[in-house]
Motif scaffolding. Structure first.
Motif: not given
Length: 673
Positions: A19-25, A27-29, A36-38, A167-168
């Motif tokens: 769960g913790a790693v999923s939250l981090v991923i 947040g990064l996504a 990047f669009p900005a 997807i990531l």
């Protein structure tokens, strides 16, 4: 709510990690989706604005002549060229007065161009560029850019990033569950082994399946269990170790006794060695107790007193102390007597340097005093010989300086001598004419007295009087005599100055008028500097200074000559003249002499060596390297003054001499605190 009562506290470690790693991923996504669009939109906007600025500058350059000559038609035709840029909404040219000269819209629009409109919104941006022609500001170009394509590009970028980030995120969540399952399996095995060991089975060991943190934890745990087993055997060895320590300590005590015996023998050897050292020292060395009795003495002390070391021990040393200290009491205090004249038992006059120092004991104040007397008779003789040599060197240098300056002094004297000679020749010829006129007038007067007229003689006397020009002679004969007297006075001044400079010093220091001495030295040295420099003096109110006047003159002459040479090197090949400034003043108990020149200065690489004997930076044959060395010897060593300098390459040098007004203080006995 505390941590122990949080709803996820009892979840499995694998679940919490996933769960913790999923939250981090996630947040990064999300951050990538927003960032990047900005960034892409910002770079596209900057590129569009740079392009618009280039178009505006190009347009300003093209319409500058038309705007300067107020040709609105030509300006409008030039603005049509922006049609090739699809991002341009409108362009307008405004004169310096604010009137719109020309405008153009690639896309037809009923609205009129106005420079006051600023479409700074999300769809358009305006760029304004000044128009210059012939160095003048003739107006402004306003260019409006469309941001519609950027908005479309931003929407597409966000959509693409959303798909990629989703997807990531899914791939990351799946990978986390797989990794956490593989990661927690060794932990479950480790928990089972721990439970068995807790029940008392110390033979169990955790499985070390890898070299990561869990593997290292298992290995450390196995080491701890092994340590517990080893502790049992260590307890049984304690008694044996204690017995061994007792035996070792016994052997150490035996060794210490032997070492103490050897230390005593070594101490006795050191005492004997120190005794040999002080007995071979030619200085008188003795130690007195608090009753001024000999507690220790070397052979030199016994020989000086005409006895033996054994006979001196315990005897009173008061007579010896008074003999060595010129009557001063040295017992119990620190003192230094640089020079004491004494007479030994053979009646020989000796010079001693005496030092006393209390020896502080471990239990409090000093109970003994060390006295060392060194025979400096030979050194005194050498110093006397050295002083005589220095005196001869200074006198030789003075005579050398006089000889070097002789040609210049002769030239200085020759000028007033020639002046006196011309004045005397004029006076002699004028007096001859006057005497001739007086003779003729006497003949005429005698004829008149005798009653016989002498018209021819009278006419001759009048003619001779007119030829001699008596009014002219009456006016110029006194002036010629005054000029002759002035020249003779100049000669007398130069001769007197030379006599005063070359006269040997008195045996003792006497009060000297420093200002007058410096003026005499400048007169003597005039031929050295008169072709390259002018001299300015600023004499302060300085009292008479007790010194050797001739030697101080010599030191000042050396520095002035050096200054003249330095200025000569600086102005060589030019018509420029340097300046030598000499100032005197009183500073408390010192007379200060400053000699400043505008020469070449002293290079930093040789500044520490300029007072060394025989050191010179001049060409061979021009300098001996003795001038500044003798100046320092005279001012510092002989008069106990100081000589310093401040220099800057290419600017010049200032030498600062300090002389004690009352003369050097006599050397007295020093008492060390």
């Amino acid at each position: 709510m505390t941590i122990s009562h949080l709803p996820f506290q009892n979840l499995a470690f694998r679940t919490k990690l996933a769960g913790a790693v999923s939250l981090v991923i996630g947040g990064l996504a999300l951050g990538a989706f927003l960032y990047f669009p900005a960034q892409s939109n910002r770079r596209a906007t900057d590129a569009l604005m740079d392009k618009g600025l280039a178009i505006a500058n190009m347009t300003a350059f093209a319409v500058a002549p038309a705007l300067y000559f107020e040709d609105s038609l030509a300006a409008h035709e030039l603005l049509i060229g922006v049609d090739q840029f699809p991002d341009v909404l409108e362009v307008g040219v405004v004169a310096r007065s604010g009137a719109v000269v020309a405008s153009h819209r690639p896309v037809a629009s009923p609205a009129r161009f106005s420079p006051a409109d600023r479409p700074e919104n999300g769809d358009a941006r305006r760029i304004s560029v000044p128009v210059e022609f012939a160095g003048q500001n003739v107006g402004t170009v306003h260019l409006t850019l469309s941001l519609a394509q950027l908005s479309t590009h931003l929407s597409r970028t966000r959509a693409t990033m959303g798909i990629v980030c989703g997807i990531l995120f899914l791939a990351g969540v799946i990978a986390v569950f797989v990794i956490s399952t593989w990661f927690t399996r060794p932990l479950r095995d480790f928990v089972e082994v721990t439970r068995d060991i807790g029940r008392g089975d110390l033979s169990r060991r955790a499985t070390v399946a890898s070299g990561d943190e869990i593997g290292r934890l298992a290995a450390a745990f196995n080491g701890m269990v092994a340590g517990l087993e080893a502790a049992r055997s260590e307890l049984s060895q304690v008694n044996r170790q204690l017995e061994e320590r007792v035996r070792d300590r016994t052997r150490e005590l035996q060794l210490e006794v032997g070492e103490r015996r050897r230390a005593e023998e070594s101490l006795e050897q050191q005492r004997s060695f120190l005794r040999q050292i002080i007995d071979t020292d030619p200085s008188l060395i003795c130690v007195l107790d608090d009753q001024a009795r000999f507690a220790l003495a070397n052979k030199a002390t016994a020989q000086f007193l005409g006895t033996t070391v054994e006979d001196l021990m315990g005897l009173s040393a008061e007579r010896t102390v008074k003999l060595l200290s010129a009557g001063e009491d040295l017992v119990g205090r620190a003192a230094f007597l640089p020079e004491v004249e004494v007479t030994d038992t053979h009646g020989q006059q000796l010079w001693m340097q005496v030092m006393s120092c209390p020896l502080t004991g471990e239990d409090g104040p000093a109970r003994q005093t060390l006295i060392v007397a060194t025979d400096i008779t030979a050194r005194k003789a050498a110093e006397s010989a050295l002083r005589n040599s220095e005196i001869q060197l200074r006198q030789t240098h003075k005579l050398e300086a006089v000889g070097r300056l002789a040609a210049g002094i002769a030239h200085e004297i020759n000028t007033p001598v020639q002046f006196v000679s011309d004045s005397v020749n004029f006076t002699r010829e004028a007096v001859a004419d006057v005497f001739r006129v007086i003779g003729l007038l006497n003949d005429v007067a005698r004829g008149a007295v005798e009653g016989r007229p002498l018209p021819d003689e009278a006419r001759e006397a009048l003619s001779e009087q007119e030829r001699a020009d008596l009014p002219y002679l009456t006016e110029n004969i006194p002036a010629a005599l005054s000029s002759a007297m002035e020249g003779l006075g100049r000669i007398a001044t130069i001769v007197g100055t030379m006599k005063e400079f070359a006269h040997p010093d008195h045996r003792d220091m006497i009060p000297v008028d420093i200002n007058r001495a410096i003026q005499s030295t400048l007169t003597i040295a005039r031929n050295e500097y008169k072709y390259v420099a002018d001299v300015a003096t600023d004499f302060g109110d300085v009292p008479l200074v007790t010194c050797f006047g001739g030697e101080v003159n010599q030191a000042i002459l050396n520095i002035v000559v050096n200054a003249a040479h330095a200025i000569g090197a600086a102005v060589k090949g030019t018509d420029n003249r340097g300046m030598i400034r000499v100032r005197t003043r009183r500073d408390d108990t010192d007379a200060v002499i400053e000699i400043q020149d505008s020469g070449t200065g002293i290079p930093e690489s040789v500044q520490s060596r300029i007072f060394d004997p025989f050191f010179t930076t001049k060409d061979v044959g021009q300098g001996t390297g003795q001038g500044l060395y003798l100046a320092r010897s005279i001012i510092v060593d002989k008069h106990k003054g100081s000589i310093d300098f401040v220099t800057e390459e290419g600017k010049g040098t200032t030498f600062i001499l300090r002389l004690p007004i009352e003369g050097p203080k006599p050397v007295a006995a020093e008492t060390v605190a």
